[in-house]
Design a protein around this motif. Structure first.
Motif, PDB file in Angstrom:
ATOM      1  N   TRP A  83      26.483  40.407  32.913  1.00 48.89           N
ATOM      2  CA  TRP A  83      27.486  39.864  31.789  1.00 48.89           C
ATOM      3  C   TRP A  83      26.959  40.016  30.571  1.00 48.89           C
ATOM      4  O   TRP A  83      25.784  39.401  30.284  1.00 48.89           O
TER       5      TRP A  83
ATOM      6  N   THR B  27      28.238  41.035  37.409  1.00 46.81           N
ATOM      7  CA  THR B  27      29.723  41.072  37.523  1.00 46.81           C
ATOM      8  C   THR B  27      30.277  42.281  38.146  1.00 46.81           C
ATOM      9  O   THR B  27      29.797  43.335  37.666  1.00 46.81           O
ATOM     10  N   ASN B  28      31.313  42.277  38.890  1.00 46.87           N
ATOM     11  CA  ASN B  28      32.023  43.587  38.997  1.00 46.87           C
ATOM     12  C   ASN B  28      33.151  43.807  38.197  1.00 46.87           C
ATOM     13  O   ASN B  28      34.136  42.940  38.270  1.00 46.87           O
ATOM     14  N   LEU B  29      33.296  44.680  37.195  1.00 40.93           N
ATOM     15  CA  LEU B  29      34.272  45.031  36.287  1.00 40.93           C
ATOM     16  C   LEU B  29      35.306  45.692  36.741  1.00 40.93           C
ATOM     17  O   LEU B  29      36.313  46.239  35.915  1.00 40.93           O
TER      18      LEU B  29
ATOM     19  N   ASN C 148      39.178  46.081  35.124  1.00 38.65           N
ATOM     20  CA  ASN C 148      39.308  45.600  33.796  1.00 38.65           C
ATOM     21  C   ASN C 148      40.084  46.804  33.015  1.00 38.65           C
ATOM     22  O   ASN C 148      40.091  47.906  33.353  1.00 38.65           O
TER      23      ASN C 148
ATOM     24  N   LYS D 136      40.151  37.827  32.481  1.00 35.52           N
ATOM     25  CA  LYS D 136      40.295  38.227  33.893  1.00 35.52           C
ATOM     26  C   LYS D 136      39.198  37.361  34.849  1.00 35.52           C
ATOM     27  O   LYS D 136      39.113  37.765  36.131  1.00 35.52           O
ATOM     28  N   HIS D 137      38.314  36.884  34.234  1.00 32.46           N
ATOM     29  CA  HIS D 137      37.167  36.391  34.781  1.00 32.46           C
ATOM     30  C   HIS D 137      36.927  34.891  34.921  1.00 32.46           C
ATOM     31  O   HIS D 137      35.821  34.553  34.812  1.00 32.46           O
TER      32      HIS D 137
ATOM     33  N   ASP E  36      37.200  32.177  36.654  1.00 36.28           N
ATOM     34  CA  ASP E  36      36.467  31.453  37.532  1.00 36.28           C
ATOM     35  C   ASP E  36      34.984  31.443  37.417  1.00 36.28           C
ATOM     36  O   ASP E  36      34.251  30.611  38.208  1.00 36.28           O
ATOM     37  N   ARG E  37      34.372  32.446  36.654  1.00 30.22           N
ATOM     38  CA  ARG E  37      32.977  32.356  36.731  1.00 30.22           C
ATOM     39  C   ARG E  37      32.232  31.578  35.703  1.00 30.22           C
ATOM     40  O   ARG E  37      31.082  31.325  35.706  1.00 30.22           O
TER      41      ARG E  37
END
Length: 900
Positions: free
Chosen positions: A744, A769-771, A774, A821-822, A824-825
């Motif tokens: 990130w 992170t896996n994008l 996106n 879109k992320h 929860d991180r």
């Protein structure tokens, strides 16, 4: 939120619909053309296939506009023209004075001397390598051709998803011609254009043209003597009186100085002179061209052009709409001021900025262009296009802008980029069923990059890259063959070999642990007086511009070589005399590249000394070499072009799908973690290892794959004898479809609520992170552009032309990370304050123009950005804020032109 529904037909359904619409509309137009009384549009000639063809008979998605459109829309260079081209977006990197051009979702964020653009820029058909070339003024232009989709077979280097070709007006041997134009506007704006065309003889003509522009800054700029580095400030600012206002209204830097024991030493900020502050304008350009045509078979044009930018350069400002979404705390309580006012004081907005380093830019671009054509016979022509260019840049700019603890700046010292380009073509002429072109291309660039990064409280870095070279050779061929009277096949192929090399380049460091190479007695033998503000500000202004004071941290000798192929396969079919459909598959390639070599040396954790080998050289612990492969975009496209209603409506529509693989992503990447030994404070015994900050380097890697699909509809309609309506509507959908594992790297400290050391720690798996899924940056789903004008003819032969242009662009993302879109991180309670979303925006330009009889002179009043929209061209993060280059507020003025 979007004003359009999110559900949209599949590309196949759209293709069928567009084709049916073209057939149906053509039939309607043929049956009803006699009933239409609208004016006929003039034929537009383009050179998108490196030969002159009718725009509506060229099987490529092309947007074409001339100088009148550029002047009307207030477009002075390539970076301003995005709103005229479907699915094109142009951001600005202010630290490098460089545009970042995106087309159909693909762009390049490496705008250093190591990077390559995704959209090729050509001047009179000759490749321009450096992105800063797009900042040069456009003037005395015949037309601009913006081609969309891969153009690799004919235009070659880095025309991955498109190409922009700026075609200047050629000398004319028919008659003498001259004109002079003046524009005056807000912020003391002054622009002057001129041209003279001289037919020296029946076979030779000269043409000279120029443009100058000056304008005060539209920012609310202040100099701040409270920041760490004040060496560049005028004496009256450095000696500014003490601040006497309320404590809660101090700027962020003033409050920090107070907390650090500044006490009564807090000084007043000083309003900057707008004439030489960031985002002002002070530039000129001129061109001299000669055209020799000794006969019908030979033509040679030679031109010299120079551009000079002596402004203060650009800077970023704070996104106040996002800043309002978080709560700034002091002493466990909400601070008296919030948002941008928390940083800059009462009344601060998106146009407020505080700096301690005044901007300075000295950017010059010189080029020589040669276009030679020799018709060897009625069926064969030889063309030789050659170019030489030199760009030199000295620049200094403030990077923290008064909101971080570290007072950072960047500089470039006589960075020089020299290039030469040669292209030899053989091409068919005449009316045969087979038309072809083949050629050889050679390009070479030599770069000398000198510059550095200042972290004024702790360290400095210097980039000494005196010999970075690029060479590119290619062979290409493309042909079209009429299979029938209505059906034509196109085949194209290009083979390219690129070589990039760094010889003798160094990354160099200067900090309080490095011995001073110039004067060992200075600052106790250290090259950097860390934590001593008085000693630091007594250093000469150019102290850190001298590479001799630095210690070499890495040797960047590295070389890379790549071979790749581009192809094009297409069919076009004439449904009628007025309508054509076309389809093709083609690929585009952005070149591979090299990066800095990063070395970690062995170090004694107890003494912090570096052991050496028998030759006296430091022992290498780890070495990281950065090379990356080309990226590829494969595009399938289906389109229709039609002249309707007795040639009063010109309609083009295309649907496309692209596979984007080996994506080149440029980010700051953390490397080697270092360790030291911790001691027990009571016994002094070693208790274990502790992590130290790793080395972070900006580099490019091949990561991930994406799918891109879209629709573009362009139209130009003479709705009546005097009325004209033109514009476009687009739809674009992008998605990363492969696993895209990335650390990130956007607003990391604020979103994760961790310190900077953890944010750049490569072993911090929390940040991995896996994008996948996106969207790509700068890719709005919908956009609309509408332009209307009405030419009111008066009895005396003069005319009044009111006009209006409206451009609407949907929301999109600044970065690849798609923060929303992320969610929860993150640890932050207000992640929306750090979203990388770029808001939807509507821009309106309007004006009215009076043209005298015989068109000898004209006078025009105009307003650009009439709705006073705030638009950020780039988004980055720092110390609790999202920031980037901001658009110009409402701008108005008058322009006059006289034809001699």
């Amino acid at each position: 939120m979007n004003a359009f529904p999110k559900k949209f037909p599949t590309p196949l359904a759209l293709a069928i619909a567009l084709l049916n619409a073209g057939l149906a509309t053509t039939a309607y137009a043929q049956n009803n053309s006699s009933e239409r009384q609208a004016g006929m549009l003039e034929e537009v000639i383009v050179t998108a296939t490196k030969r002159e063809t009718n725009l509506m008979e060229t099987p490529i998605a092309i947007t074409v506009f001339g100088e009148e459109t550029l002047v009307r829309e207030g477009i002075a260079n390539v970076k301003d023209m995005a709103k005229l081209v479907p699915n094109m977006d142009i951001a600005i990197d202010s630290s490098q004075t460089a545009p970042v051009i995106t087309m159909r979702g693909v762009r390049s964020t490496n705008i250093t001397e190591l990077g390559d653009p995704a959209v090729g820029l050509h001047l009179d058909g000759i490749y321009s390598p450096r992105p800063q070339g797009a900042m040069a003024l456009m003037f005395d232009v015949e037309r601009v051709e913006a081609q969309r989709g891969p153009q690799g077979t004919l235009f070659g280097r880095n025309s991955t998803v498109g190409n922009v070709n700026i075609i200047s007006k050629r000398p004319n041997m028919e008659e003498f011609d001259a004109s002079l134009g003046l524009e005056l506007g807000r912020w003391n704006h002054q622009q002057l254009r001129g041209m003279v065309n001289i037919p020296v003889s029946e076979t030779f003509a000269l043409r000279g043209s120029f443009m100058t522009e000056q304008r005060d800054s539209y920012l609310k700029g202040y100099y701040d003597p409270n920041q760490w580095d004040t060496r560049y400030l005028p004496d009256e600012v450095r000696n500014a009186p003490l601040y006497e206002g309320p404590a809660e209204e101090r700027t962020l830097i003033q409050r920090r100085r107070w907390w650090e024991g500044g006490g009564d030493g807090i000084q007043q900020i000083v309003k900057a002179d707008a004439s030489d502050f960031y985002n002002n304008a002070d530039q000129y350009a001129f061109r001299v061209a000669g055209l020799w045509e000794p006969g019908d078979s030979l033509s040679w044009m030679l031109a010299y052009e120079r551009f000079q930018d002596s402004s203060a350069g650009g800077t970023d400002t704070l996104d106040c709409s996002k800043a309002k979404k978080r709560v700034f705390m002091e002493n466990d309580e909400p601070a008296p001021l919030q948002g941008c006012e928390y940083a800059y004081g009462p009344g601060a907005d998106e146009y407020t900025v505080l700096v301690s380093v005044p901007g300075m830019l000295d950017l010059s671009i010189e080029n020589i262009r040669s276009n030679l054509r020799w018709d060897l016979s009625d069926d064969l022509a030889f063309v030789y296009n050659a170019g030489w260019a030199k760009q030199t840049r000295t620049q200094m700019s403030d990077q923290d802008r008064g909101i971080t603890d570290w007072d950072m700046s960047i500089f470039f010292r006589d960075a020089a980029f020299k290039s030469q380009s040669h292209e030899l073509q053989l091409q068919s002429t005449g009316d045969g069923r087979l038309q072809w072109i083949t050629g050889l291309f050679f390009f070479k660039e030599n770069n000398d990059m000198q510059g550095g990064w200042m972290n004024s409280m702790a360290s400095a870095s210097y980039w000494n890259q005196p010999d970075r070279t690029l060479s590119s050779e290619a062979i290409f061929a493309q042909g079209t063959y009429e299979l029938t009277d209505d059906l034509t096949l196109t085949l194209g192929f290009r083979h390219t070999r690129d070589t990039k090399e760094d010889v003798g380049g160094h990354n160099m460091d200067c900090n309080d642990a490095n011995p001073n190479q110039l004067d060992p007695t200075l600052n106790d033998g250290k090259c950097f007086p860390a934590w001593d503000r008085a000693a630091y500000n007594n250093l000469p202004r150019d102290y850190f511009w001298n590479p001799d004071i630095y210690v070499v941290s890495s040797n960047n000798d590295i070389k890379g070589k790549w071979d790749y192929n581009n192809y094009r396969l297409g069919l076009d079919y004439d449904i009628s005399d007025d309508t054509m459909v076309f389809a093709y598959v083609a690929n585009g390639t952005k070149a591979g590249g090299i990066g800095d070599v990063v070395v970690q040396y062995e170090q004694d954790p107890l003494t912090t000394e570096y052991p050496v080998d028998d030759n006296g050289d430091r022992i290498v612990k780890q070495r990281h070499e950065n090379t990356y492969d080309p990226e590829e975009v494969v595009t399938w496209e289906l389109g229709v072009k039609s002249d309707l209603f007795n040639n009063s409506l010109r309609l083009s529509a295309t649907v496309f799908y692209s596979d984007y693989s080996d994506m080149q992503i440029a980010v700051a990447r953390p490397l080697f973690v270092t360790y030291a030994f911790e001691r027990d404070p009571q016994t002094g015994e070693l208790t274990g290892e502790i992590e130290q900050n790793p080395f972070t380097v900006f580099q490019t890697d091949n990561v991930g794959e994406a799918e891109i699909k879209g629709v573009e509809i362009e139209f130009d309609w003479a709705v009546s004898e005097n009325g004209r309506l033109s514009g476009y509507v687009t739809w674009l959908k992008t998605k990363i479809v492969s696993d895209f594992i990335q650390q990130w790297n956007y607003a990391t400290v604020d979103l994760y609520e961790i310190d900077h050391g953890d944010s750049v720690n490569p072993e911090n798996t929390l940040l991995t992170t896996n994008l996948k899924g996106n969207e790509l940056p700068a890719s709005p789903e919908f956009s609309i552009n509408l332009n209307y004008s009405y030419n009111l003819m008066l009895r005396d032969g003069s005319s009044i032309l009111p006009w209006i242009g409206v451009n609407w662009r949907d929301e999109s993302y600044y970065s690849i990370f798609n923060v929303d879109k992320h969610l929860d991180r993150f640890a932050s309670d207000t992640p929306e304050a750090f979203y990388d979303t770029r808001a939807a925006v509507t821009n309106v330009n309007l004006g009215v123009k009076y043209t005298a009889p015989d068109e000898q002179w004209s006078l025009e009043a105009f307003v650009n950005n009439a709705t006073n929209e705030i638009d950020f061209y780039w988004g980055g993060s720092g110390d609790g804020y999202i920031k980037g280059p901001v658009s110009m507020p409402r701008f108005y003025g008058v322009r006059a032109n006289y034809n001699f």
